[in-house]
Design an enzyme around this catalytic site. Structure first.
Site, PDB file in Angstrom:
ATOM      1  N   ARG A 265     -14.051  -8.359   0.472  1.00  0.00           N
ATOM      2  CA  ARG A 265     -12.599  -8.174   0.329  1.00  0.00           C
ATOM      3  C   ARG A 265     -11.890  -9.463   0.752  1.00  0.00           C
ATOM      4  NH1 ARG A 265     -10.215  -3.081   0.531  1.00  0.00           N
ATOM      5  NH2 ARG A 265      -8.346  -4.302   0.175  1.00  0.00           N
TER       6      ARG A 265
ATOM      7  N   ASP B 262     -16.638   7.762  -3.145  1.00  0.00           N
ATOM      8  CA  ASP B 262     -15.447   7.538  -2.311  1.00  0.00           C
ATOM      9  C   ASP B 262     -15.153   8.866  -1.625  1.00  0.00           C
ATOM     10  OD1 ASP B 262     -13.139   6.501  -1.160  1.00  0.00           O
ATOM     11  OD2 ASP B 262     -11.929   6.676  -2.982  1.00  0.00           O
TER      12      ASP B 262
ATOM     13  N   GLN C 224      -9.957  -3.818  -4.197  1.00  0.00           N
ATOM     14  CA  GLN C 224     -11.261  -3.239  -3.875  1.00  0.00           C
ATOM     15  C   GLN C 224     -12.214  -3.363  -5.055  1.00  0.00           C
ATOM     16  OE1 GLN C 224     -12.238  -1.658  -0.770  1.00  0.00           O
ATOM     17  NE2 GLN C 224     -14.188  -2.082  -1.762  1.00  0.00           N
TER      18      GLN C 224
ATOM     19  N   ARG D  72       0.890  -1.173   0.000  1.00  0.00           N
ATOM     20  CA  ARG D  72       0.000   0.000   0.000  1.00  0.00           C
ATOM     21  C   ARG D  72       0.918   1.211   0.000  1.00  0.00           C
ATOM     22  NH1 ARG D  72      -5.482   1.511   3.103  1.00  0.00           N
ATOM     23  NH2 ARG D  72      -6.159   0.132   1.446  1.00  0.00           N
TER      24      ARG D  72
ATOM     25  N   HIS E  16      -6.813   0.686  -7.070  1.00  0.00           N
ATOM     26  CA  HIS E  16      -7.111  -0.155  -5.907  1.00  0.00           C
ATOM     27  C   HIS E  16      -7.756  -1.453  -6.428  1.00  0.00           C
ATOM     28  CE1 HIS E  16      -7.674  -1.227  -1.868  1.00  0.00           C
ATOM     29  NE2 HIS E  16      -8.510  -0.316  -1.436  1.00  0.00           N
TER      30      HIS E  16
ATOM     31  N   CYS F  90     -16.070   2.143  -0.913  1.00  0.00           N
ATOM     32  CA  CYS F  90     -14.980   1.248  -0.489  1.00  0.00           C
ATOM     33  C   CYS F  90     -14.719   1.352   1.013  1.00  0.00           C
ATOM     34  CB  CYS F  90     -13.723   1.540  -1.290  1.00  0.00           C
ATOM     35  SG  CYS F  90     -13.073   3.201  -1.044  1.00  0.00           S
TER      36      CYS F  90
HETATM   37  N1  NVA Z   1      -9.467   7.015  -2.224  1.00  0.00           N
HETATM   38  C1  NVA Z   1      -9.220   6.521  -0.890  1.00  0.00           C
HETATM   39  C2  NVA Z   1      -9.502   5.067  -0.814  1.00  0.00           C
HETATM   40  C3  NVA Z   1      -9.375   4.471   0.570  1.00  0.00           C
HETATM   41  C4  NVA Z   1      -9.575   2.996   0.612  1.00  0.00           C
HETATM   42  C5  NVA Z   1      -7.766   6.809  -0.528  1.00  0.00           C
HETATM   43  O1  NVA Z   1      -6.886   6.649  -1.382  1.00  0.00           O
HETATM   44  O2  NVA Z   1      -7.517   7.218   0.606  1.00  0.00           O
HETATM   45  N1   CP Z   2     -11.287   0.090   1.441  1.00  0.00           N
HETATM   46  C1   CP Z   2     -10.079  -0.013   1.985  1.00  0.00           C
HETATM   47  O1   CP Z   2      -9.089  -0.295   1.321  1.00  0.00           O
HETATM   48  O2   CP Z   2     -10.049   0.220   3.333  1.00  0.00           O
HETATM   49  P1   CP Z   2      -8.760   0.379   4.233  1.00  0.00           P
HETATM   50  O3   CP Z   2      -8.123   1.694   3.904  1.00  0.00           O
HETATM   51  O4   CP Z   2      -9.289   0.347   5.639  1.00  0.00           O
HETATM   52  O5   CP Z   2      -7.824  -0.759   3.969  1.00  0.00           O
END
Ligand code: NVA
Ligand code: CP
Length: 317
Positions: A301, A233, A139, A109, A136, A273
């Site tokens: 997930r 989102d 997701q 990540r 992602h 998500c």
């Molecule tokens: N667009 C959000 C998704 C979180 C799962 C982010 O990147 O923070």
């Molecule tokens: N949707 C998602 O990826 O959640 P987290 O940021 O909690 O992993």
């Protein structure tokens, strides 16, 4: 490290999967879900280890990957970039080469998508993108699986994405050209998706011939009108906290609320998500309302990622 029989595969975006592979993953995810619910164990990844590199926080991704590996008889290691040498300047390429000697797969990540690409390039084990600023994939696979589980194939259906042209919007754009849905994105000025992702989707669609379409509008009502699925989102993704005030102003009018949902089909689904910022991009009324499938989406997930892990680590479906 345990040897994999075939050339390693990575999952950095939906572009890494062809349409038949997506369906194989969903078939296996459904089997794994049913088997778990029936109380059976599947120890297909016994003795295997996943390393999970995190440069950003996480609830769902971290827990679902860790629990997924455990349930399959394997093990997952949480590696915060702050606590390993990566955070002190060891390069991603060197880290990839070393970690590949211990692990059977890596999940990352990160911020720049290029970091995930570099990790995959220098790693000899499969790399999974657990969210980058651009995509992602885990997701979106859970989202597509959830829709299919509840309503059948998404092909030909109308999907509205309302909000930021971010990693989730990009993932929906790639999804549209794989599954052939009609996607309309409603984003404010200056928050459109990256045109390079739109071009990627166009090229992909020429290959898949999946049909479907992608259009952009500034008008959330137009996007949601007649939709089978409404998605949003956060307006402030991880790493954008400094832009909070500017973004809250820019996204005014793009909230998914009950009035907007009334534009959608009567039996439309709502997805997010998560984490949600209640009363910003979505009201509690919608998030907790009759259209919302966000908790099943979050649960899926786990099941979809178990299928991904089996496929990438064992090298076959
Ligand atoms: N667009 C959000 C998704 C979180 C799962 C982010 O990147 O923070
Ligand atoms: N949707 C998602 O990826 O959640 P987290 O940021 O909690 O992993």
């Amino acid at each position: 490290m345990t040897a994999t029989p075939n050339k390693k595969r990575d999952l950095l975006s939906l572009s890494d999967l062809d349409v038949s592979e997506i369906q194989m993953l969903f078939k296996r995810a459904a089997e794994l879900k049913a088997s778990l619910k029936a109380g059976h164990t599947t120890r297909s990844l016994e003795g295997r280890t996943l390393g999970m590199l995190f440069e950003k926080p996480s609830t769902r991704t971290r827990v679902s990957f860790e629990v997924g590996m455990y349930q399959l008889g394997g093990h997952a290691l949480f590696l915060s970039s702050k606590e390993i040498q990566l955070g002190r300047g060891e390069t991603i390429s060197d880290s990839a080469r070393v970690l590949s000697r211990y692990l059977d797969a890596l999940m990352i990540r990160t911020f720049a998508h290029e970091n995930a690409v570099t990790l995959a390039k220098f790693s000899s084990v499969p790399v999974i993108n657990g969210l980058s600023d651009h995509f992602h994939p885990c997701q979106i696979l859970a989202d597509l699986f959830t829709y299919q589980e509840k309503r059948g194939p998404l092909a030909g259906r109308k999907v509205a994405f309302v909000g930021d042209g971010n990693n989730m919007a990009h993932s929906w754009i790639l999804a549209s050209s794989k599954v052939g849905c009609h996607l309309t994105l409603a984003c404010p000025v200056n928050y459109d998706p990256d045109p390079r992702v739109l071009s990627m989707a166009q090229r992909q669609q020429e290959i898949t011939g999946a049909g479907g379409s992608i259009s952009l509008t500034r008008n959330p009502r137009e996007a949601v009108h007649g939709a089978d699925l409404v998605v949003t989102d956060t307006w402030i993704s991880m790493g954008q906290e400094q832009e909070q005030q500017r973004r809250l102003r820019a996204f005014h009018g793009f909230q998914v609320n009950q009035s907007l949902m009334q534009e959608a089909k009567k039996d439309a689904l709502f997805m997010h998500c998560l984490p949600a910022h209640r009363e910003e991009e979505v009201t509690s009324e919608v998030l907790d309302g009759e259209h919302s499938v966000v908790w099943d989406e979050a649960e899926n997930r786990l099941h979809v990622q178990k299928a991904i892990l089996e496929w990438l680590i064992s090298g076959h479906f």
